[in-house]
Design a protein around this motif. Structure first.
Motif, PDB file in Angstrom:
ATOM      1  N   ALA A 181      41.576 -61.157 -38.435  1.00  0.00           N
ATOM      2  CA  ALA A 181      42.952 -61.579 -38.701  1.00  0.00           C
ATOM      3  C   ALA A 181      43.615 -60.644 -39.710  1.00  0.00           C
ATOM      4  O   ALA A 181      44.828 -60.427 -39.668  1.00  0.00           O
ATOM      5  N   ARG A 182      42.817 -60.079 -40.608  1.00  0.00           N
ATOM      6  CA  ARG A 182      43.369 -59.144 -41.587  1.00  0.00           C
ATOM      7  C   ARG A 182      43.876 -57.872 -40.916  1.00  0.00           C
ATOM      8  O   ARG A 182      44.849 -57.265 -41.359  1.00  0.00           O
ATOM      9  N   TRP A 183      43.211 -57.458 -39.840  1.00  0.00           N
ATOM     10  CA  TRP A 183      43.674 -56.289 -39.104  1.00  0.00           C
ATOM     11  C   TRP A 183      45.056 -56.559 -38.522  1.00  0.00           C
ATOM     12  O   TRP A 183      45.952 -55.717 -38.606  1.00  0.00           O
ATOM     13  N   LEU A 184      45.247 -57.734 -37.950  1.00  0.00           N
ATOM     14  CA  LEU A 184      46.548 -58.062 -37.381  1.00  0.00           C
ATOM     15  C   LEU A 184      47.621 -58.093 -38.461  1.00  0.00           C
ATOM     16  O   LEU A 184      48.744 -57.628 -38.247  1.00  0.00           O
ATOM     17  N   ALA A 185      47.282 -58.647 -39.614  1.00  0.00           N
ATOM     18  CA  ALA A 185      48.251 -58.688 -40.710  1.00  0.00           C
ATOM     19  C   ALA A 185      48.635 -57.282 -41.136  1.00  0.00           C
ATOM     20  O   ALA A 185      49.824 -56.988 -41.363  1.00  0.00           O
ATOM     21  N   THR A 186      47.649 -56.385 -41.235  1.00  0.00           N
ATOM     22  CA  THR A 186      47.931 -54.996 -41.606  1.00  0.00           C
ATOM     23  C   THR A 186      48.815 -54.312 -40.570  1.00  0.00           C
ATOM     24  O   THR A 186      49.748 -53.575 -40.905  1.00  0.00           O
ATOM     25  N   ALA A 187      48.522 -54.552 -39.294  1.00  0.00           N
ATOM     26  CA  ALA A 187      49.319 -53.955 -38.220  1.00  0.00           C
ATOM     27  C   ALA A 187      50.770 -54.417 -38.298  1.00  0.00           C
ATOM     28  O   ALA A 187      51.707 -53.615 -38.149  1.00  0.00           O
ATOM     29  N   LEU A 188      50.981 -55.700 -38.546  1.00  0.00           N
ATOM     30  CA  LEU A 188      52.343 -56.225 -38.603  1.00  0.00           C
ATOM     31  C   LEU A 188      53.091 -55.708 -39.833  1.00  0.00           C
ATOM     32  O   LEU A 188      54.292 -55.412 -39.761  1.00  0.00           O
ATOM     33  N   VAL A 189      52.391 -55.600 -40.955  1.00  0.00           N
ATOM     34  CA  VAL A 189      53.035 -55.041 -42.150  1.00  0.00           C
ATOM     35  C   VAL A 189      53.418 -53.582 -41.898  1.00  0.00           C
ATOM     36  O   VAL A 189      54.495 -53.124 -42.312  1.00  0.00           O
ATOM     37  N   THR A 190      52.554 -52.847 -41.201  1.00  0.00           N
ATOM     38  CA  THR A 190      52.856 -51.453 -40.870  1.00  0.00           C
ATOM     39  C   THR A 190      54.105 -51.362 -40.003  1.00  0.00           C
ATOM     40  O   THR A 190      54.976 -50.508 -40.226  1.00  0.00           O
ATOM     41  N   PHE A 191      54.220 -52.247 -39.024  1.00  0.00           N
ATOM     42  CA  PHE A 191      55.397 -52.221 -38.161  1.00  0.00           C
ATOM     43  C   PHE A 191      56.642 -52.702 -38.900  1.00  0.00           C
ATOM     44  O   PHE A 191      57.751 -52.243 -38.608  1.00  0.00           O
ATOM     45  N   ALA A 192      56.469 -53.614 -39.843  1.00  0.00           N
ATOM     46  CA  ALA A 192      57.616 -54.029 -40.652  1.00  0.00           C
ATOM     47  C   ALA A 192      58.139 -52.843 -41.466  1.00  0.00           C
ATOM     48  O   ALA A 192      59.356 -52.646 -41.604  1.00  0.00           O
ATOM     49  N   PHE A 193      57.215 -52.033 -41.985  1.00  0.00           N
ATOM     50  CA  PHE A 193      57.614 -50.824 -42.712  1.00  0.00           C
ATOM     51  C   PHE A 193      58.313 -49.841 -41.777  1.00  0.00           C
ATOM     52  O   PHE A 193      59.363 -49.278 -42.111  1.00  0.00           O
ATOM     53  N   LEU A 194      57.724 -49.636 -40.584  1.00  0.00           N
ATOM     54  CA  LEU A 194      58.341 -48.738 -39.610  1.00  0.00           C
ATOM     55  C   LEU A 194      59.736 -49.225 -39.231  1.00  0.00           C
ATOM     56  O   LEU A 194      60.681 -48.428 -39.109  1.00  0.00           O
ATOM     57  N   TRP A 195      59.864 -50.534 -39.055  1.00  0.00           N
ATOM     58  CA  TRP A 195      61.165 -51.117 -38.695  1.00  0.00           C
ATOM     59  C   TRP A 195      62.213 -50.812 -39.768  1.00  0.00           C
ATOM     60  O   TRP A 195      63.345 -50.421 -39.455  1.00  0.00           O
ATOM     61  N   SER A 196      61.830 -50.992 -41.034  1.00  0.00           N
ATOM     62  CA  SER A 196      62.794 -50.753 -42.113  1.00  0.00           C
ATOM     63  C   SER A 196      63.205 -49.284 -42.156  1.00  0.00           C
ATOM     64  O   SER A 196      64.397 -48.961 -42.306  1.00  0.00           O
ATOM     65  N   VAL A 197      62.233 -48.373 -42.008  1.00  0.00           N
ATOM     66  CA  VAL A 197      62.557 -46.941 -42.029  1.00  0.00           C
ATOM     67  C   VAL A 197      63.399 -46.569 -40.818  1.00  0.00           C
ATOM     68  O   VAL A 197      64.410 -45.859 -40.930  1.00  0.00           O
ATOM     69  N   TRP A 198      63.004 -47.056 -39.673  1.00  0.00           N
ATOM     70  CA  TRP A 198      63.712 -46.752 -38.430  1.00  0.00           C
ATOM     71  C   TRP A 198      65.167 -47.218 -38.518  1.00  0.00           C
ATOM     72  O   TRP A 198      66.092 -46.501 -38.160  1.00  0.00           O
ATOM     73  N   GLY A 199      65.340 -48.449 -39.014  1.00  0.00           N
ATOM     74  CA  GLY A 199      66.691 -48.987 -39.132  1.00  0.00           C
ATOM     75  C   GLY A 199      67.564 -48.184 -40.081  1.00  0.00           C
ATOM     76  O   GLY A 199      68.735 -47.893 -39.785  1.00  0.00           O
ATOM     77  N   VAL A 200      66.997 -47.794 -41.240  1.00  0.00           N
ATOM     78  CA  VAL A 200      67.757 -47.010 -42.215  1.00  0.00           C
ATOM     79  C   VAL A 200      68.141 -45.651 -41.634  1.00  0.00           C
ATOM     80  O   VAL A 200      69.282 -45.188 -41.785  1.00  0.00           O
ATOM     81  N   VAL A 201      67.181 -45.010 -40.942  1.00  0.00           N
ATOM     82  CA  VAL A 201      67.450 -43.680 -40.368  1.00  0.00           C
ATOM     83  C   VAL A 201      68.530 -43.769 -39.290  1.00  0.00           C
ATOM     84  O   VAL A 201      69.431 -42.928 -39.220  1.00  0.00           O
ATOM     85  N   LEU A 202      68.459 -44.794 -38.437  1.00  0.00           N
ATOM     86  CA  LEU A 202      69.465 -44.936 -37.382  1.00  0.00           C
ATOM     87  C   LEU A 202      70.851 -45.182 -37.965  1.00  0.00           C
ATOM     88  O   LEU A 202      71.853 -44.643 -37.480  1.00  0.00           O
ATOM     89  N   LEU A 203      70.902 -46.015 -39.007  1.00  0.00           N
ATOM     90  CA  LEU A 203      72.193 -46.262 -39.659  1.00  0.00           C
ATOM     91  C   LEU A 203      72.723 -44.987 -40.298  1.00  0.00           C
ATOM     92  O   LEU A 203      73.908 -44.656 -40.163  1.00  0.00           O
TER      93      LEU A 203
END
Length: 388
Positions: free
Chosen positions: A176-198
Motif C-alpha cells: 500500500a505504501r508503494w501506491l501512496a508513493t505513486a500517487l504522491v509522485t503523480f500529484a507532484f507531476l500534476w502540479s508541475v504540469w499545470g503550472v507549465v501549461l499555464l
C-alpha cells in the motif's frame, strides 16, 4: 533534411527503450493481472505523450511535415488510466463507469486523428486556426482531470489502508505504501504540469522551453514502470474481502472485557509470532469469527488489528531485551513475528516512543526501566485509541 539525434532525443529514446520492455513484462504477469495490464497501458500512454518531443528534436517534423497532428500524444488518458490502476489493485476491478472516464482522452485522440488525415495544405491552415483554441481547452481539461482522478484515487487508497490495518498485521507487506508513493509522485507531476501549461499559455515557452516538462514525464514513467514491476506480484487483498473480514457484528456484548480476555489469551499463546497472521486466522484460533474479534479490538480496546498485533510483538521484543538477550535486535523482531525491519521500527517507535536501538542502550545501562503503557496495555488495561 538529415535527422539529428542530440541529447534531447537521445535521452527520451533511452527512456522509451527501457519503458517498452517493462510494459511488455507487466502485460504477461499473471498475478494482479488486470492491474498490471492497466499499468502497462499507462506506461505506453506516457511514452506517447513524450514521443512528439523525441521525434521533433530529431527533425522528423521538419523532414516529413505530414506528421503534424500525429495521434500518439494523448495526455488526457493519463489521469483516468492511473485511477484504473489504483482501483484494479485495491478492488480487483475497474471503477464504475470507467468507459465514461476515458471520454476526454478519446475526444483528444479523435481531434488529432481527424486533423492528421487532412491534406497537408488544409492541415497547415487547420493547425493555425484550431491549435490556439484547442490547446488551452485540452490543457485546462488535463489539469481538471488530474485533480479529480488523483483525489478519488487517494480517497480510495485511504479507505484501503484503513481496511488493511483492521484485517492485516503488516501493511508494508501488501505494497500500500508503494501506491501512496505513486500517487504522491503523480500529484507532484500534476502540479508541475499545470503550472507549465499555464505559464506557456500566458508567456509561450516554445518547443525547447517545454522540453524539461517532458523529461520530467519520462522520469515519472520510468519510476512508475520500475517500481510497478517490482511490486507486480505483491499480494493485494481486495477491499471487499478486507472490509468483510474486519466488519464488526451488532451483537450486544461487553466488548471491553472480551477484548482484554482475548488479548491475554493471544499474548500467552504467542500467536502473533506468525508473520502471516491476519484477523480471520486469529479469530479462528480464538474460536470466534472476525466480526466479533474486530468489534472487541475496535470498540473494546480502541485499536485496529494491526496496532493490536504489532504492540504485542513489540512487547515480546522488550521482554527479551530486559531479560538480557544477546540476540541482534532484528533477530528479536523477526522472532516476534515482524516481516521486515522497516515495519518493526515503525511499530516499536509507536509503541514505546523510542527506537529499538535507543531502548536497548537504555536497558544495557542497567537503568530501571518502567515498561511503557504500549507494552503493558494488553494485560493491564485497554490500549489507547489508535487508528480504530
Amino acid at each position: 533534411m538529415d535527422l539529428v539525434f542530440g541529447w534531447r532525443s537521445a535521452t527520451l529514446l533511452t527512456a522509451a527503450a527501457v519503458l517498452v520492455p517493462l510494459a511488455f513484462a507487466l502485460l504477461v504477469t499473471l498475478r494482479n493481472r488486470l492491474a498490471n495490464r492497466t499499468l502497462a497501458l499507462l506506461i505506453l500512454v506516457l511514452i506517447g505523450v513524450f514521443t512528439p518531443w523525441l521525434i521533433g528534436f530529431a527533425g522528423f517534423y521538419d523532414r516529413w511535415r505530414w506528421l503534424t497532428f500525429l495521434p500518439v500524444a494523448v495526455p488526457l488518458l493519463v489521469p483516468a488510466v492511473l485511477r484504473f490502476y489504483v482501483t484494479a489493485l485495491t478492488t480487483g476491478a475497474l471503477p464504475p463507469r470507467w468507459r465514461w472516464m476515458l471520454l476526454p482522452g478519446l475526444v483528444e485522440f479523435a481531434f488529432q486523428a481527424v486533423s492528421f488525415c487532412l491534406p497537408l495544405a488544409a492541415k497547415d491552415r487547420w493547425a493555425t486556426a484550431a491549435l490556439p483554441i484547442a490547446g488551452p481547452l485540452f490543457a485546462f481539461a488535463l489539469v481538471a482531470s488530474f485533480g479529480w482522478h488523483v483525489t478519488a484515487s487517494l480517497r480510495l487508497l485511504r479507505r484501503y489502508r484503513l481496511s488493511l490495518n483492521n484485517a492485516i498485521s503488516d501493511e508494508g507487506r501488501f505494497a500500500a505504501r508503494w501506491l501512496a508513493t505513486a500517487l504522491v509522485t503523480f500529484a507532484f507531476l500534476w502540479s508541475v504540469w499545470g503550472v507549465v501549461l499555464l505559464w506557456d499559455w500566458l508567456w509561450p515557452l516554445g518547443y525547447t522551453g517545454l522540453m524539461w516538462l517532458y523529461l520530467l514525464i519520462a522520469a515519472v514513467a520510468l519510476f512508475l514502470a520500475i517500481e510497478g514491476w517490482r511490486h507486480a506480484t505483491d499480494p493485494f487483498p481486495t477491499l471487499a474481502m478486507l472490509e468483510a473480514a474486519g466488519q464488526p457484528t451488532k451483537a450486544a456484548r461487553d466488548w471491553s472485557t472480551q477484548g482484554r480476555l482475548w488479548a491475554d489469551q493471544v499474548a500467552e499463546a504467542g500467536w502473533v509470532r506468525d508473520p502471516d497472521l491476519d484477523i480471520t486466522g486469529l479469530a479462528r484460533r480464538l474460536g470466534t469469527n472476525s466480526g466479533y474479534l474486530s468489534r472487541a479490538l475496535n470498540e473494546g480496546l480502541g485499536v485496529n488489528f494491526s496496532t493490536f498485533v504489532n504492540d504485542l510483538r513489540c512487547r515480546f521484543v522488550v521482554e527479551a531485551m530486559e531479560a538480557g538477550s544477546s540476540q541482534d535486535v532484528l533477530a528479536l523482531a523477526l522472532d516476534a513475528g515482524f516481516a521486515s525491519k522497516a515495519s518493526f521500527n515503525r511499530a516499536f517507535r509507536a509503541a514505546t516512543g523510542m527506537t529499538p536501538s535507543a531502548y536497548r542502550a537504555r536497558v544495557s545501562k542497567a537503568e530501571k526501566v518502567r515498561p511503557s503503557s504500549a507494552t503493558r496495555r494488553h494485560t493491564d488495561r485497554p490500549p489507547p485509541t489508535s487508528g480504530a
